[in-house]
Enzyme design. Structure first.
Site, PDB file in Angstrom:
ATOM      1  CD  GLN A 172      -2.894  -1.234   2.288  1.00 44.21           C
ATOM      2  OE1 GLN A 172      -2.736  -0.506   3.260  1.00 44.21           O
ATOM      3  NE2 GLN A 172      -3.857  -2.132   2.212  1.00 44.21           N
ATOM      4  CG  ASP A 317      -3.969  -9.636   3.437  1.00 46.64           C
ATOM      5  OD1 ASP A 317      -3.663  -8.923   4.414  1.00 46.64           O
ATOM      6  OD2 ASP A 317      -4.104  -9.183   2.287  1.00 46.64           O
ATOM      7  NE  ARG A 390      -7.617 -10.583   4.465  1.00 44.96           N
ATOM      8  CZ  ARG A 390      -8.147 -10.701   3.236  1.00 44.96           C
ATOM      9  NH1 ARG A 390      -8.820 -11.786   2.906  1.00 44.96           N
ATOM     10  NH2 ARG A 390      -7.983  -9.753   2.326  1.00 44.96           N
TER      11      ARG A 390
HETATM   12  C1  S3P Z   1      -2.772  -4.750   0.205  1.00 45.67           C
HETATM   13  C2  S3P Z   1      -1.569  -4.776   0.864  1.00 45.67           C
HETATM   14  C3  S3P Z   1      -1.391  -5.358   2.202  1.00 45.67           C
HETATM   15  C4  S3P Z   1      -2.556  -6.274   2.561  1.00 45.67           C
HETATM   16  C5  S3P Z   1      -3.885  -5.665   2.256  1.00 45.67           C
HETATM   17  C6  S3P Z   1      -3.993  -5.335   0.768  1.00 45.67           C
HETATM   18  C7  S3P Z   1      -2.831  -4.128  -1.131  1.00 45.67           C
HETATM   19  O1  S3P Z   1      -1.332  -4.310   3.154  1.00 45.67           O
HETATM   20  O2  S3P Z   1      -2.488  -6.641   3.908  1.00 45.67           O
HETATM   21  O3  S3P Z   1      -4.935  -6.531   2.613  1.00 45.67           O
HETATM   22  O4  S3P Z   1      -3.812  -4.350  -1.870  1.00 45.67           O
HETATM   23  O5  S3P Z   1      -1.885  -3.397  -1.464  1.00 45.67           O
HETATM   24  P1  S3P Z   1       0.063  -3.586   3.529  1.00 45.67           P
HETATM   25  O6  S3P Z   1       0.512  -2.829   2.338  1.00 45.67           O
HETATM   26  O7  S3P Z   1      -0.290  -2.689   4.679  1.00 45.67           O
HETATM   27  O8  S3P Z   1       0.992  -4.680   3.925  1.00 45.67           O
END
Ligand code: S3P
Length: 430
Positions: A172, A317, A390
């Site tokens: 993210q 996840d 989840r």
């Molecule tokens: C996601 C990145 C992950 C993941 C989330 C979705 C994404 O988060 O846990 O469910 O779509 O980029 P982080 O970037 O905080 O690790």
């Protein structure tokens, strides 16, 4: 969307079946957001339209970009970054961290004011990880709690390229920086401690952007308008994972999930399953822009596992399921280096242990993971999803191979990522 506040899941005598799970949530978010900044109509087939991606759709519409669903195809009428309009109200991202963090990268470089927020869970989650790198690129952002929590406010800003380093291996954060980098006046690079899912990079490249990855660093050089997307979204590995785990821990199970995304940044759970000796077969059928295939999972005898390090972002996840697998293994298992779990929709170190404890499965919560003794099976009981999709689905997967009925409070939260979860559970259970 299911409206039941609680659900009762009975142990299944057998688990059998073949299914497709909803379209990948991470890729659907990106289809909407990258489609909105592309120049022209993006076509996104089989999107996953759970509550999280609906939040992204709402944000895109509030920014003046129309989209429509025709059958199983979503069309996003992008008009480039300059086609985005100042939203007339606060943008709500509801429960979705992906929406809030990715849209921050877009808003950071726009010549208008915007405000973003989310539900109580999202307002508790750390946002300094995106605010800091975006500010280093010239963004004007104000955020609650000394710049670390939503609501957040964006003022007009011109962004410059930067060399950045993030302490968290987060897709993210990486995506927010890339979306800002596309609006900057020069190249931007971001170093992260371990690789994370690369959906944004793959899709931006398909749109003609210059995005490279080398030795832990992702770089982007802005090079003009982005082409629209033409994309088939695979099933969500993170949704498929509940059936895979439910099958391997059940004494009489065989489940096949077709058309599942197999991006290596997402499939760390398969590595853990392999190390545990699980009977799981994977056939890769397509490679571009994302690997996609079929997963077959059967009842298995599991060995204990010790997982950590660079594997963690690849199963972030699915980590709650690692605790369930460990409970069914032979010996003590450990998950390390996963302190990030505390920053998810709930504190998943705590809520995984609490949900399984409520079913009589002891998981020892650690500051950075879990230690779980093997040879444990869920009994009947009452587990709380803690508002986390989840955790609701984890309790359901545990209940299927348990010894008594399990009541799951807050079961409706499954619709955040998997609206048809309870119907699929009924189809697979005999
Ligand atoms: C996601 C990145 C992950 C993941 C989330 C979705 C994404 O988060 O846990 O469910 O779509 O980029 P982080 O970037 O905080 O690790």
């Amino acid at each position: 969307m299911s409206s039941a506040r609680f659900r009762v899941v009975q142990p299944a005598r057998r688990l059998r079946g073949e299914l497709r799970v909803p379209g990948d949530k991470s890729i659907t978010h990106r289809g909407l957001l990258l489609g909105a900044i592309g120049s022209g109509d993006s076509r996104v087939r089989r999107p996953g339209l759970g509550a999280d991606t609906q939040a992204t759709a709402g944000v895109v519409a509030a920014l003046g970009i129309s989209h429509a669903v025709h059958g199983d195809e979503l069309v996003v009428r992008g008009r480039g970054f300059s086609g985005l309009r100042e939203p007339s109200d606060v943008l709500s991202c509801d429960n979705s961290g992906t929406t809030l963090r990715l849209v921050s990268g877009i808003l950071a470089g726009r010549p208008f004011h915007s405000f973003v927020t989310g539900d109580a869970s999202l307002r508790r989650r750390p946002m300094g990880r995106v605010v800091e790198p975006l500010r280093a690129m010239g963004a004007q952002i104000h955020a609650r709690a000394d710049g670390t929590r939503a609501p957040m406010a964006f003022a007009p800003a011109s962004l410059h390229g930067a060399r950045l380093r993030s302490p968290v291996a987060s897709a993210q954060v990486k995506s927010a920086v890339l979306l800002a980098a596309l609006q900057a006046d020069g190249p931007t690079s971001l170093e992260q401690p371990a690789p994370s899912r690369d959906h944004t990079e793959r899709l931006l490249r398909a749109q003609g952007a210059t995005v490279t990855f080398d030795d832990g660093t992702v770089s982007c050089t802005p090079n003009g308008p982005l082409a629209p997307l033409d994309l088939d979204i695979p099933g969500d590995f993170s949704s498929a994972a509940f059936w895979i785990a439910a099958a391997v821990v059940h004494p009489d199970a065989e489940i096949t999930v077709r058309d599942v995304g197999l991006n290596p940044g997402r499939t760390g759970l398969l590595d853990v399953l392999r190390a545990m000796g699980a009977d799981v077969r994977v056939e890769v059928e397509r490679h571009e822009p994302e690997p996609v295939g079929t997963i077959m999972a059967r009842s298995s005898t599991l060995k204990a596992a010790d997982a950590g390090g660079d594997l963690v972002p690849r199963l972030i996840d699915e980590a709650p399921l690692v605790a369930l697998l460990a409970a069914h293994a032979d010996g003590e298992s450990r998950l390390r280096d996963a302190a990030e779990l505390a920053a998810k929709e709930s504190n998943r170190l705590r809520t995984t242990a609490a949900a399984l404890a409520a079913l009589g499965v002891e998981v020892d919560e650690q500051p950075d993971g879990f230690v779980t003794a093997g040879g444990q099976r869920a009994g009947g009981g009452r587990a709380d999803a803690a508002g986390d999709h989840r955790i609701a689905m984890l309790a359901a997967a545990a209940a299927l191979s348990g010894s008594g009925p399990v009541t799951i409070d807050g079961a409706d939260s499954a619709a955040v990522s998997y609206p048809g979860f309870w119907d699929d559970l009924a189809l697979l259970s005999e």
